[in-house]
Motif scaffolding. Structure first.
Motif, PDB file in Angstrom:
ATOM      1  N   ARG A  41      48.774  34.698  97.213  1.00 53.70           N
ATOM      2  CA  ARG A  41      49.195  33.361  96.814  1.00 53.70           C
ATOM      3  C   ARG A  41      49.929  33.397  95.716  1.00 53.70           C
ATOM      4  NH1 ARG A  41      44.949  31.043  97.806  1.00 53.70           N
ATOM      5  NH2 ARG A  41      43.895  30.833  95.649  1.00 53.70           N
ATOM      6  N   ILE A  42      49.149  34.148  94.443  1.00 50.28           N
ATOM      7  CA  ILE A  42      49.988  34.154  93.119  1.00 50.28           C
ATOM      8  C   ILE A  42      51.254  34.848  93.325  1.00 50.28           C
ATOM      9  CG2 ILE A  42      49.527  35.233  90.858  1.00 50.28           C
ATOM     10  CD1 ILE A  42      46.545  34.306  91.034  1.00 50.28           C
ATOM     11  N   VAL A  43      50.943  36.220  93.846  1.00 51.60           N
ATOM     12  CA  VAL A  43      52.110  36.955  93.878  1.00 51.60           C
ATOM     13  C   VAL A  43      53.188  36.235  94.836  1.00 51.60           C
ATOM     14  CG1 VAL A  43      53.328  38.837  95.108  1.00 51.60           C
ATOM     15  CG2 VAL A  43      51.108  39.240  93.840  1.00 51.60           C
ATOM     16  N   ALA A  44      53.087  35.476  95.940  1.00 57.90           N
ATOM     17  CA  ALA A  44      53.989  34.752  96.426  1.00 57.90           C
ATOM     18  C   ALA A  44      54.774  33.485  95.552  1.00 57.90           C
ATOM     19  CB  ALA A  44      53.747  34.271  97.742  1.00 57.90           C
ATOM     20  N   ALA A  88      58.506  33.489  94.412  1.00 62.86           N
ATOM     21  CA  ALA A  88      59.405  32.302  94.674  1.00 62.86           C
ATOM     22  C   ALA A  88      59.976  31.586  93.444  1.00 62.86           C
ATOM     23  CB  ALA A  88      58.375  31.159  95.424  1.00 62.86           C
ATOM     24  N   ALA A  89      59.366  31.691  92.298  1.00 64.81           N
ATOM     25  CA  ALA A  89      59.848  31.154  91.095  1.00 64.81           C
ATOM     26  C   ALA A  89      60.726  31.784  90.554  1.00 64.81           C
ATOM     27  CB  ALA A  89      58.567  30.718  90.278  1.00 64.81           C
TER      28      ALA A  89
END
Length: 233
Positions: free
Chosen positions: A218-221, A225-226
């Motif tokens: 979740r953090i990597v994604a 994305a940012a």
């Protein structure tokens, strides 16, 4: 106030010997008061021996019936709870021996048949949040599991002394043991319980604040994305 609450409050002030006299005269409410006054401790005694909630309940019911039949033999020179504890222990130990015969279980070396979690019960406050209540319940289950794992010779002593908070003298009288034996077994039980809980805490420490799996993804994604788009110039 409901009639039942008024009756319970009245019975709470009646001494044990008087309750026994009334029960012998056929007053079932007096014996009900005896049971309600002693239920928690007696269940914990049975549960400490049998390590099974349902079987402990069955044993307690049978023991109460036996106690009712034997009320005439009760002498007020001992506490009623002590007298009842011995009856509950006898019934529970009889069931334990039967279970062992049927399952051919080998008794732990160096122990005897003196068996709670016995379970450690604590009322949850009405103001407690669901998360806090769940955490408390999980801690309770953890402690109960480790109490259940205590050797038979120590478990009942620990439940009466550490959970029910009986004195050394009261525990010794209930279990028909020398006071020195109660002190030794309680000290050893506490040491074993601390050691087993500490081992579990050490094992769980390595998994604390786990990061792998869904959280990592979740953090990597979110970071990917940012990120700014690549410079194509």
């Amino acid at each position: 106030m409901p009639v039942r609450a008024i009756a319970d409050r009245f019975m709470a002030d009646v001494p044990d010997p008087m309750l026994v006299e009334r029960a012998l005269d056929g007053d079932s409410s007096a014996f009900e008061a005896v049971m309600r006054r002693n239920n928690r401790q007696m269940f914990r005694v049975a549960r400490a021996v049998l390590r099974d909630d349902a079987e402990a309940e069955d044993a307690l019911q049978v023991a109460y019936l036996a106690a009712y039949q034997a009320l005439g033999s009760y002498r007020a020179d001992s506490r009623l709870s002590t007298w009842l504890t011995r009856i509950v222990l006898n019934e529970s130990l009889m069931r334990l021996r039967k279970r062992r015969r049927e399952s051919n279980v080998i008794v732990f070396a160096g122990t005897d048949d003196e068996g709670d979690s016995s379970p450690v019960e604590r009322a949850v406050s009405a103001a407690e949040t669901p998360d806090a209540a769940a955490a408390r319940a999980e801690v309770r289950r953890l402690i109960e599991r480790h109490i259940d794992a205590l050797p038979n010779a120590f478990r009942t002593v620990f439940v009466l002394r550490g959970v029910e908070e009986l004195t050394v003298e009261e525990t010794a009288a209930s279990l028909d043991l020398p006071e020195a034996t109660v002190r030794t077994r309680f000290f050893r039980a506490r040491s074993l319980l601390r050691e087993s809980l500490a081992r579990e805490a050490d094992i769980g420490m390595a998994d604390a604040f786990g990061f792998e799996g869904a959280r990592c993804d979740r953090i990597v994604a979110a970071v990917l994305a940012a990120l700014p788009p690549p410079d194509t110039t």
